[in-house]
Design an enzyme around this catalytic site. Sequence first.
Site, PDB file in Angstrom:
ATOM      1  N   PRO A 281       0.853  -1.198   0.000  1.00 33.98           N
ATOM      2  CA  PRO A 281       0.000   0.000   0.000  1.00 33.98           C
ATOM      3  C   PRO A 281       0.884   1.242   0.000  1.00 33.98           C
ATOM      4  CG  PRO A 281       0.047  -1.013   2.194  1.00 33.98           C
ATOM      5  CD  PRO A 281       0.845  -1.910   1.280  1.00 33.98           C
ATOM      6  N   MET A 282       0.592   2.192  -0.878  1.00 35.70           N
ATOM      7  CA  MET A 282       1.372   3.440  -0.888  1.00 35.70           C
ATOM      8  C   MET A 282       0.434   4.604  -1.158  1.00 35.70           C
ATOM      9  SD  MET A 282       4.962   2.385  -2.760  1.00 35.70           S
ATOM     10  CE  MET A 282       4.281   1.224  -3.942  1.00 35.70           C
TER      11      MET A 282
ATOM     12  N   GLN B 214      -6.534  -1.615   2.555  1.00 40.83           N
ATOM     13  CA  GLN B 214      -5.866  -1.287   3.816  1.00 40.83           C
ATOM     14  C   GLN B 214      -6.659  -0.209   4.551  1.00 40.83           C
ATOM     15  OE1 GLN B 214      -2.226   1.072   4.569  1.00 40.83           O
ATOM     16  NE2 GLN B 214      -1.440  -0.828   5.449  1.00 40.83           N
TER      17      GLN B 214
ATOM     18  N   CYS C 244       2.109   3.158   9.958  1.00 41.90           N
ATOM     19  CA  CYS C 244       2.330   4.516   9.457  1.00 41.90           C
ATOM     20  C   CYS C 244       2.738   5.449  10.601  1.00 41.90           C
ATOM     21  CB  CYS C 244       1.061   5.040   8.787  1.00 41.90           C
ATOM     22  SG  CYS C 244       1.296   6.716   8.179  1.00 41.90           S
TER      23      CYS C 244
ATOM     24  N   LYS D  71      -0.430  -4.951   8.817  1.00 43.39           N
ATOM     25  CA  LYS D  71       0.895  -4.522   8.322  1.00 43.39           C
ATOM     26  C   LYS D  71       1.522  -3.687   9.429  1.00 43.39           C
ATOM     27  CE  LYS D  71       3.242  -2.276   4.433  1.00 43.39           C
ATOM     28  NZ  LYS D  71       3.587  -0.929   4.882  1.00 43.39           N
TER      29      LYS D  71
ATOM     30  N   GLY E  98      10.394  -4.322   2.948  1.00 45.42           N
ATOM     31  CA  GLY E  98      11.393  -3.285   3.193  1.00 45.42           C
ATOM     32  C   GLY E  98      12.682  -3.501   2.413  1.00 45.42           C
ATOM     33  N   GLY E  99      12.908  -2.621   1.437  1.00 48.18           N
ATOM     34  CA  GLY E  99      14.209  -2.570   0.780  1.00 48.18           C
ATOM     35  C   GLY E  99      14.462  -3.578  -0.328  1.00 48.18           C
TER      36      GLY E  99
ATOM     37  N   ARG F 107       8.424   0.637  -2.977  1.00 48.87           N
ATOM     38  CA  ARG F 107       8.995   1.644  -3.880  1.00 48.87           C
ATOM     39  C   ARG F 107       9.545   1.069  -5.168  1.00 48.87           C
ATOM     40  NH1 ARG F 107      12.186   4.118   1.073  1.00 48.87           N
ATOM     41  NH2 ARG F 107      12.018   1.920   1.564  1.00 48.87           N
TER      42      ARG F 107
HETATM   43  C1  FMN Z   1       4.856   7.087  -1.099  1.00 45.23           C
HETATM   44  C2  FMN Z   1       4.635   6.002  -0.082  1.00 45.23           C
HETATM   45  C3  FMN Z   1       3.401   5.872   0.537  1.00 45.23           C
HETATM   46  C4  FMN Z   1       3.180   4.881   1.492  1.00 45.23           C
HETATM   47  N1  FMN Z   1       1.927   4.717   2.021  1.00 45.23           N
HETATM   48  C5  FMN Z   1       1.671   3.662   2.835  1.00 45.23           C
HETATM   49  C6  FMN Z   1       0.344   3.359   3.259  1.00 45.23           C
HETATM   50  O1  FMN Z   1      -0.642   3.998   2.886  1.00 45.23           O
HETATM   51  N2  FMN Z   1       0.195   2.306   4.117  1.00 45.23           N
HETATM   52  C7  FMN Z   1       1.242   1.516   4.517  1.00 45.23           C
HETATM   53  O2  FMN Z   1       1.055   0.570   5.272  1.00 45.23           O
HETATM   54  N3  FMN Z   1       2.491   1.783   4.111  1.00 45.23           N
HETATM   55  C8  FMN Z   1       2.722   2.809   3.265  1.00 45.23           C
HETATM   56  N4  FMN Z   1       3.988   3.010   2.786  1.00 45.23           N
HETATM   57  C9  FMN Z   1       5.076   2.092   3.195  1.00 45.23           C
HETATM   58  C10 FMN Z   1       5.196   0.933   2.179  1.00 45.23           C
HETATM   59  O3  FMN Z   1       4.023   0.172   2.144  1.00 45.23           O
HETATM   60  C11 FMN Z   1       6.389   0.048   2.550  1.00 45.23           C
HETATM   61  O4  FMN Z   1       6.163  -0.511   3.807  1.00 45.23           O
HETATM   62  C12 FMN Z   1       7.714   0.795   2.580  1.00 45.23           C
HETATM   63  O5  FMN Z   1       7.858   1.647   1.454  1.00 45.23           O
HETATM   64  C13 FMN Z   1       8.897  -0.172   2.635  1.00 45.23           C
HETATM   65  O6  FMN Z   1       8.899  -1.029   1.524  1.00 45.23           O
HETATM   66  P1  FMN Z   1       9.870  -0.774   0.253  1.00 45.23           P
HETATM   67  O7  FMN Z   1      11.259  -0.619   0.796  1.00 45.23           O
HETATM   68  O8  FMN Z   1       9.692  -1.977  -0.615  1.00 45.23           O
HETATM   69  O9  FMN Z   1       9.399   0.498  -0.395  1.00 45.23           O
HETATM   70  C14 FMN Z   1       4.224   3.998   1.844  1.00 45.23           C
HETATM   71  C15 FMN Z   1       5.467   4.115   1.208  1.00 45.23           C
HETATM   72  C16 FMN Z   1       5.671   5.100   0.245  1.00 45.23           C
HETATM   73  C17 FMN Z   1       7.007   5.181  -0.456  1.00 45.23           C
END
Ligand code: FMN
Length: 318
Positions: free
Chosen positions: A10-11, A63, A93, A132, A205-206, A227
């Site tokens: 979720p982002m 979510q 969050c 989450k 994460g990552g 990301r």
């Molecule tokens: C722009 C953005 C918005 C995000 N919004 C949410 C969200 O709405 N809910 C959530 O649980 N995590 C949110 N996250 C966190 C991501 O779901 C994820 O946990 C975090 O980016 C780490 O994973 P990654 O390293 O693969 O990006 C967001 C991350 C980014 C970059």
Amino acid sequence: MIDRRLSIAPMMDHTDKHFRYLMRLLTKHSVLYTEMITTGALIHGNHKQFLDFNPEEHPIAIQLGGNSPKDLTKCAQMAENEGFDEVNLNIGCPSNRVQNGGFGAYLMAKKELVAECINSISNNIKIPVSIKTRIGIDNHDSFEFLEEFINVVSKAGCETFIIHARKAILQGLSPKENRKIPPLNYKRVYKIKENFPHLNIIINGGFTKLDQIKSQLKYVDGVMIGRAAYQNPFLLAKIDNLIFNSNETNETRRNILIKYKNYAEQQMRKGVNLRNLTRHLIGLYQGEPGARKYRQMLSGVVPKNNFHFFDEIIKTII
Ligand SMILES: Cc1cc2nc3c(=O)[nH]c(=O)nc-3n(C[C@H](O)[C@H](O)[C@H](O)COP(=O)(O)O)c2cc1C
């Protein structure tokens, strides 16, 4: 049963239904997550819009953000009625707005309340409920703290935990910094899986490389990608083959673009602004010759409703 080996995170402001459609062109088997939707927004806002998704998006999880068992249950029921496959609760969050509302990562320190929420939701819907979360918050960052959180909340009816493998720092870091600064600790997530073999444990994460993603499955039940999926969507073009042994989506970038164009045209006919459709495509050619020109075209002035825009882009990138 949902196959959770791979999911797209979720982002906020990113994983709307158009981005999720793009993801589905690249991977048929991963689980897609909506942006976080607060219970207040869903109950008092335009719920039709929040709950809207394309049929192709299954399996899809919504979510939710909130801390009231009653409101979360109501929202979970709304989501189930609309056809979502899973309800996920955001306990990760760290933003000030979310903290002030008393939900998100802040709730890691309120495990009894989280258990109450999960108990109420899971007793009132048939689709699965997941959480989450982070590996810890602030000074609550021992393995025992995470273990106890999962112990209490799983007993309340949650069998799936997506764990972002870094703690959240609630004061002094922005949400963006909170996705970078506290170090990742994958081993802690692997240990949770060892101690709770009956639960679905998904690591997050990552992750940016295919072999790295696949190798996680030796230790946990699934991997969630955030990301990297947004910034470099084509990373996922080979993932169904690698993880699910499926050839359904072995597409070229150009074919993805053509398929997305057909979708975008349908959406524009329904009144969707072209920019809301093109913005998710910016990373598609990352690292390819001509990527710069492609990005410039997408990030320049995009007319609100130009049905030829995609043809111009497709012509440019051949
Ligand atoms: C722009 C953005 C918005 C995000 N919004 C949410 C969200 O709405 N809910 C959530 O649980 N995590 C949110 N996250 C966190 C991501 O779901 C994820 O946990 C975090 O980016 C780490 O994973 P990654 O390293 O693969 O990006 C967001 C991350 C980014 C970059």
